[in-house]
Write a protein that holds these residues in place. Structure first.
Motif, PDB file in Angstrom:
ATOM      1  N   LEU A 250     -29.786  33.922 -49.148  1.00 33.68           N
ATOM      2  CA  LEU A 250     -29.076  35.181 -48.604  1.00 33.68           C
ATOM      3  C   LEU A 250     -29.648  36.312 -49.357  1.00 33.68           C
ATOM      4  CD1 LEU A 250     -27.358  36.305 -46.448  1.00 33.68           C
ATOM      5  CD2 LEU A 250     -25.374  35.906 -47.938  1.00 33.68           C
ATOM      6  N   ALA A 251     -29.693  36.254 -50.655  1.00 36.55           N
ATOM      7  CA  ALA A 251     -29.976  37.444 -51.334  1.00 36.55           C
ATOM      8  C   ALA A 251     -31.361  37.757 -51.328  1.00 36.55           C
ATOM      9  CB  ALA A 251     -29.615  37.179 -53.048  1.00 36.55           C
ATOM     10  N   ALA A 252     -32.095  36.938 -51.175  1.00 34.90           N
ATOM     11  CA  ALA A 252     -33.591  37.218 -50.587  1.00 34.90           C
ATOM     12  C   ALA A 252     -33.760  37.796 -49.507  1.00 34.90           C
ATOM     13  CB  ALA A 252     -34.234  35.726 -50.877  1.00 34.90           C
ATOM     14  N   GLU A 253     -32.817  37.396 -48.715  1.00 34.73           N
ATOM     15  CA  GLU A 253     -32.954  38.158 -47.095  1.00 34.73           C
ATOM     16  C   GLU A 253     -32.507  39.416 -47.192  1.00 34.73           C
ATOM     17  OE1 GLU A 253     -31.501  35.486 -43.533  1.00 34.73           O
ATOM     18  OE2 GLU A 253     -29.817  37.033 -43.888  1.00 34.73           O
ATOM     19  N   VAL A 254     -31.347  39.794 -48.083  1.00 33.55           N
ATOM     20  CA  VAL A 254     -31.091  41.078 -48.197  1.00 33.55           C
ATOM     21  C   VAL A 254     -31.864  42.112 -48.773  1.00 33.55           C
ATOM     22  CG1 VAL A 254     -29.401  42.287 -49.499  1.00 33.55           C
ATOM     23  CG2 VAL A 254     -28.382  40.256 -48.153  1.00 33.55           C
ATOM     24  N   ALA A 255     -32.492  41.305 -50.085  1.00 34.12           N
ATOM     25  CA  ALA A 255     -33.375  42.348 -50.630  1.00 34.12           C
ATOM     26  C   ALA A 255     -34.675  42.789 -49.828  1.00 34.12           C
ATOM     27  CB  ALA A 255     -33.994  41.484 -51.750  1.00 34.12           C
ATOM     28  N   GLU A 256     -35.094  41.780 -48.869  1.00 36.18           N
ATOM     29  CA  GLU A 256     -36.254  42.201 -48.175  1.00 36.18           C
ATOM     30  C   GLU A 256     -35.870  43.044 -46.952  1.00 36.18           C
ATOM     31  OE1 GLU A 256     -40.106  39.905 -46.502  1.00 36.18           O
ATOM     32  OE2 GLU A 256     -38.384  38.933 -47.226  1.00 36.18           O
ATOM     33  N   THR A 257     -34.710  42.897 -46.483  1.00 31.36           N
ATOM     34  CA  THR A 257     -34.365  43.241 -45.071  1.00 31.36           C
ATOM     35  C   THR A 257     -33.560  44.881 -45.125  1.00 31.36           C
ATOM     36  OG1 THR A 257     -32.666  42.127 -44.659  1.00 31.36           O
ATOM     37  CG2 THR A 257     -34.962  41.307 -43.889  1.00 31.36           C
ATOM     38  N   HIS A 258     -32.976  45.119 -46.150  1.00 28.54           N
ATOM     39  CA  HIS A 258     -31.853  46.019 -46.067  1.00 28.54           C
ATOM     40  C   HIS A 258     -32.566  47.672 -45.850  1.00 28.54           C
ATOM     41  CE1 HIS A 258     -33.297  46.509 -50.555  1.00 28.54           C
ATOM     42  NE2 HIS A 258     -32.508  47.800 -50.219  1.00 28.54           N
ATOM     43  N   HIS A 259     -33.873  48.002 -45.803  1.00 31.39           N
ATOM     44  CA  HIS A 259     -34.388  48.860 -45.583  1.00 31.39           C
ATOM     45  C   HIS A 259     -35.025  48.908 -44.034  1.00 31.39           C
ATOM     46  CE1 HIS A 259     -33.636  51.402 -48.837  1.00 31.39           C
ATOM     47  NE2 HIS A 259     -33.986  50.650 -49.597  1.00 31.39           N
ATOM     48  N   GLU A 260     -34.808  47.820 -43.280  1.00 33.73           N
ATOM     49  CA  GLU A 260     -35.415  47.782 -41.954  1.00 33.73           C
ATOM     50  C   GLU A 260     -34.275  48.371 -41.033  1.00 33.73           C
ATOM     51  OE1 GLU A 260     -38.011  46.470 -40.878  1.00 33.73           O
ATOM     52  OE2 GLU A 260     -38.677  44.890 -42.553  1.00 33.73           O
ATOM     53  N   ARG A 261     -35.059  49.194 -39.935  1.00 32.76           N
ATOM     54  CA  ARG A 261     -33.935  49.950 -39.176  1.00 32.76           C
ATOM     55  C   ARG A 261     -33.852  49.538 -37.927  1.00 32.76           C
ATOM     56  NH1 ARG A 261     -31.951  50.804 -43.423  1.00 32.76           N
ATOM     57  NH2 ARG A 261     -32.272  52.658 -44.801  1.00 32.76           N
ATOM     58  N   TRP A 262     -32.904  49.528 -37.348  1.00 32.39           N
ATOM     59  CA  TRP A 262     -32.477  49.220 -35.934  1.00 32.39           C
ATOM     60  C   TRP A 262     -33.502  49.531 -34.647  1.00 32.39           C
ATOM     61  CZ3 TRP A 262     -29.273  45.654 -34.067  1.00 32.39           C
ATOM     62  CH2 TRP A 262     -29.036  45.619 -32.806  1.00 32.39           C
ATOM     63  N   ASN A 263     -34.312  50.664 -34.985  1.00 35.74           N
ATOM     64  CA  ASN A 263     -35.170  51.227 -33.920  1.00 35.74           C
ATOM     65  C   ASN A 263     -36.491  50.629 -34.398  1.00 35.74           C
ATOM     66  OD1 ASN A 263     -35.806  52.939 -36.263  1.00 35.74           O
ATOM     67  ND2 ASN A 263     -35.193  54.736 -35.200  1.00 35.74           N
ATOM     68  N   GLY A 264     -36.861  50.050 -35.289  1.00 32.47           N
ATOM     69  CA  GLY A 264     -38.114  49.438 -35.711  1.00 32.47           C
ATOM     70  C   GLY A 264     -38.719  50.505 -36.749  1.00 32.47           C
ATOM     71  N   GLY A 265     -37.962  51.304 -37.251  1.00 35.64           N
ATOM     72  CA  GLY A 265     -38.887  52.296 -38.036  1.00 35.64           C
ATOM     73  C   GLY A 265     -38.627  52.176 -39.508  1.00 35.64           C
ATOM     74  N   GLY A 266     -38.191  50.816 -39.980  1.00 35.38           N
ATOM     75  CA  GLY A 266     -37.997  50.814 -41.381  1.00 35.38           C
ATOM     76  C   GLY A 266     -39.045  50.010 -41.944  1.00 35.38           C
ATOM     77  N   TYR A 267     -38.795  49.608 -42.979  1.00 43.04           N
ATOM     78  CA  TYR A 267     -39.820  48.599 -43.960  1.00 43.04           C
ATOM     79  C   TYR A 267     -39.124  47.445 -44.661  1.00 43.04           C
ATOM     80  CZ  TYR A 267     -38.034  51.370 -48.052  1.00 43.04           C
ATOM     81  OH  TYR A 267     -37.429  51.756 -48.995  1.00 43.04           O
ATOM     82  N   PRO A 268     -39.908  46.415 -44.900  1.00 40.86           N
ATOM     83  CA  PRO A 268     -41.464  46.346 -45.057  1.00 40.86           C
ATOM     84  C   PRO A 268     -42.129  45.988 -43.790  1.00 40.86           C
ATOM     85  CG  PRO A 268     -40.396  44.484 -46.002  1.00 40.86           C
ATOM     86  CD  PRO A 268     -39.278  45.275 -45.534  1.00 40.86           C
ATOM     87  N   ARG A 269     -41.336  45.456 -42.760  1.00 45.71           N
ATOM     88  CA  ARG A 269     -42.096  44.662 -41.607  1.00 45.71           C
ATOM     89  C   ARG A 269     -41.711  45.369 -40.540  1.00 45.71           C
ATOM     90  NH1 ARG A 269     -40.825  38.919 -41.131  1.00 45.71           N
ATOM     91  NH2 ARG A 269     -38.728  39.085 -42.210  1.00 45.71           N
ATOM     92  N   GLY A 270     -40.998  46.494 -40.340  1.00 44.79           N
ATOM     93  CA  GLY A 270     -40.960  47.176 -39.018  1.00 44.79           C
ATOM     94  C   GLY A 270     -39.892  46.524 -37.991  1.00 44.79           C
ATOM     95  N   LEU A 271     -39.106  45.542 -38.716  1.00 45.09           N
ATOM     96  CA  LEU A 271     -38.516  44.827 -37.877  1.00 45.09           C
ATOM     97  C   LEU A 271     -37.283  45.510 -36.948  1.00 45.09           C
ATOM     98  CD1 LEU A 271     -37.194  41.922 -40.087  1.00 45.09           C
ATOM     99  CD2 LEU A 271     -39.195  41.807 -38.669  1.00 45.09           C
ATOM    100  N   LYS A 272     -37.078  45.040 -35.822  1.00 44.29           N
ATOM    101  CA  LYS A 272     -36.278  45.988 -34.699  1.00 44.29           C
ATOM    102  C   LYS A 272     -35.045  45.053 -34.417  1.00 44.29           C
ATOM    103  CE  LYS A 272     -36.962  48.424 -30.275  1.00 44.29           C
ATOM    104  NZ  LYS A 272     -38.005  48.951 -29.492  1.00 44.29           N
ATOM    105  N   GLU A 273     -33.671  45.690 -34.081  1.00 44.65           N
ATOM    106  CA  GLU A 273     -32.622  45.591 -33.579  1.00 44.65           C
ATOM    107  C   GLU A 273     -32.136  44.037 -34.292  1.00 44.65           C
ATOM    108  OE1 GLU A 273     -33.040  45.566 -29.398  1.00 44.65           O
ATOM    109  OE2 GLU A 273     -32.906  47.664 -29.350  1.00 44.65           O
ATOM    110  N   THR A 274     -32.109  42.938 -33.381  1.00 39.46           N
ATOM    111  CA  THR A 274     -31.616  41.624 -33.960  1.00 39.46           C
ATOM    112  C   THR A 274     -32.571  40.744 -34.579  1.00 39.46           C
ATOM    113  OG1 THR A 274     -31.708  40.620 -31.813  1.00 39.46           O
ATOM    114  CG2 THR A 274     -29.570  41.409 -32.425  1.00 39.46           C
ATOM    115  N   GLN A 275     -33.870  41.254 -34.811  1.00 37.60           N
ATOM    116  CA  GLN A 275     -34.848  40.685 -35.442  1.00 37.60           C
ATOM    117  C   GLN A 275     -34.448  40.651 -37.078  1.00 37.60           C
ATOM    118  OE1 GLN A 275     -38.249  42.892 -34.359  1.00 37.60           O
ATOM    119  NE2 GLN A 275     -38.853  41.408 -33.132  1.00 37.60           N
ATOM    120  N   ILE A 276     -33.703  42.053 -37.234  1.00 38.85           N
ATOM    121  CA  ILE A 276     -33.399  42.153 -38.637  1.00 38.85           C
ATOM    122  C   ILE A 276     -32.117  41.293 -38.912  1.00 38.85           C
ATOM    123  CG2 ILE A 276     -32.569  43.638 -40.353  1.00 38.85           C
ATOM    124  CD1 ILE A 276     -33.448  45.884 -38.058  1.00 38.85           C
ATOM    125  N   PRO A 277     -31.913  40.362 -39.794  1.00 40.15           N
ATOM    126  CA  PRO A 277     -30.994  39.655 -40.111  1.00 40.15           C
ATOM    127  C   PRO A 277     -29.670  40.218 -40.322  1.00 40.15           C
ATOM    128  CG  PRO A 277     -32.694  38.979 -41.626  1.00 40.15           C
ATOM    129  CD  PRO A 277     -33.065  40.220 -40.723  1.00 40.15           C
TER     130      PRO A 277
END
Length: 349
Positions: A250-277
């Protein structure tokens, strides 16, 4: 070893009591009334029961069924005393849960051997049960110790990034507590709420891999510096990846995805909406809010109301609308968290 004797005939009851004592069963409770005996079985735990079939108020079959329905009586030996010609009763008694039989007239030598054997089996069962209980207790203790050790490792590792970052340990703790508030408001399980509280302090552990001149820069980043700074999410995910621990995963998940954004404009992978954990979506709100209301070398702290309005204005764009709504509902509790965990005051030398 406690024995319960039930027979409405006083002579039979006396004889069975003597037989039990000769078989090594000295702790004997005798009852002529089966209803009273049943009540005693509910109150106390017996290791063996000997019951006559023919009794007023409740026969032996009914009593066996009642006893077998009681907690902790599934494996207690029950001996029914019957007459020789009551074969159908014997079959019915077996169906009801009887373990063995004594036939009238009772053969004392045979009865003594049967009771002794059943007492020996019960004693072995009790020892096995006690051993199993002890093992279960030891496993539970070891599991608790491992959980404590796991939590300590996480907290110590999160402090490693704290030493290199301008953010303080207070920020890490506040984000963890705010994340737990949001998870609770979203109706997550108590386990998830506990886990995200423990996992969140490692959200910026990847900053270990960011050069000091960038990490400690007081002013705004250039585009290239920003790109290097953003790698901390991937570094953090890589540091924590591949663990068998639920908490570390869970910590790994948080570390990698806490800068993803709902509209897909975040990083590192540009995940969108519920693609983000969900964990990443929760910590995104907690991290941004606390960063906004905290002073930094390159900015002043925002007022609480302005930072809360920023979360609301960016609901559905930067932030998960449900998480933003949870933030609004827990706003006053979150303010108390921020106020109760202030940044340390550093005195100038």
């Amino acid at each position: 070893m406690k024995l319960l004797l039930i027979d409405d005939n006083p002579s039979n009851l006396f004889m069975l009591g003597k037989l039990a004592q000769n078989s090594g069963l000295s702790d004997v409770a005798s009852f002529r009334d089966p209803l009273q005996a049943l009540e005693e079985a509910r109150r106390a735990q017996f290791d063996m029961i000997v019951v006559d079939y023919m009794m007023p108020g409740m026969d032996g079959l009914s009593l066996i069924k009642e006893v077998r329905a009681l907690p902790n009586y599934a494996d207690v030996p029950i001996v029914m005393v019957t007459t020789v010609d009551q074969r159908e009763i014997c079959y019915a008694a077996l169906e009801a849960g009887a373990t063995d039989f004594l036939t009238k007239p009772v053969d004392m030598a045979e009865a003594k051997a049967r009771l002794r054997n059943l007492a020996s089996l019960r004693d072995m069962h009790n020892k096995l049960r006690d051993r199993a209980d002890w093992l279960q207790s030891e496993v539970r203790k070891a599991t608790q110790e491992m959980a404590v050790m796991e939590e300590e490792i996480i907290m110590r590792l999160s402090r490693a990034s704290e030493y290199r970052d301008s953010d303080t340990g207070a920020h890490i703790l506040r984000v963890a507590r705010i994340s737990r508030e949001l998870a609770e408001e979203l109706g997550q399980t108590s386990q998830f709420c506990h886990d995200i509280y423990l996992a969140t302090p490692m959200h910026d552990v990847g900053k270990i891999g960011v050069p000091d001149e960038i990490l400690r820069k007081p002013g705004p980043y250039t585009a290239e510096e920003r790109k290097l700074m953003e790698t901390h999410t991937q570094v953090g995910g890589a540091i924590l990846a591949g663990s068998e621990s639920r908490l570390i995963r869970l910590a790994a998940e948080v570390a990698e995805t806490h800068h993803e954004r709902w509209n897909g404009g975040g990083y590192p992978r540009g995940l969108k909406e519920t693609q983000i954990p969900l964990s990443g979506r929760i910590v995104a709100v907690a991290d941004v809010f606390d960063a906004l209301v905290s002073p930094r070398p390159y900015k002043n702290a925002w007022p609480f109301e302005k930072a809360a309005q920023y979360i609301a204005d960016n609901s559905g764009t930067l932030f998960d609308p449900d998480v933003a709504q949870a933030f609004a509902l827990r706003y006053f509790r979150i303010i108390k968290i921020v106020e109760s965990v202030p940044d340390p005051v550093i005195n100038a030398a």
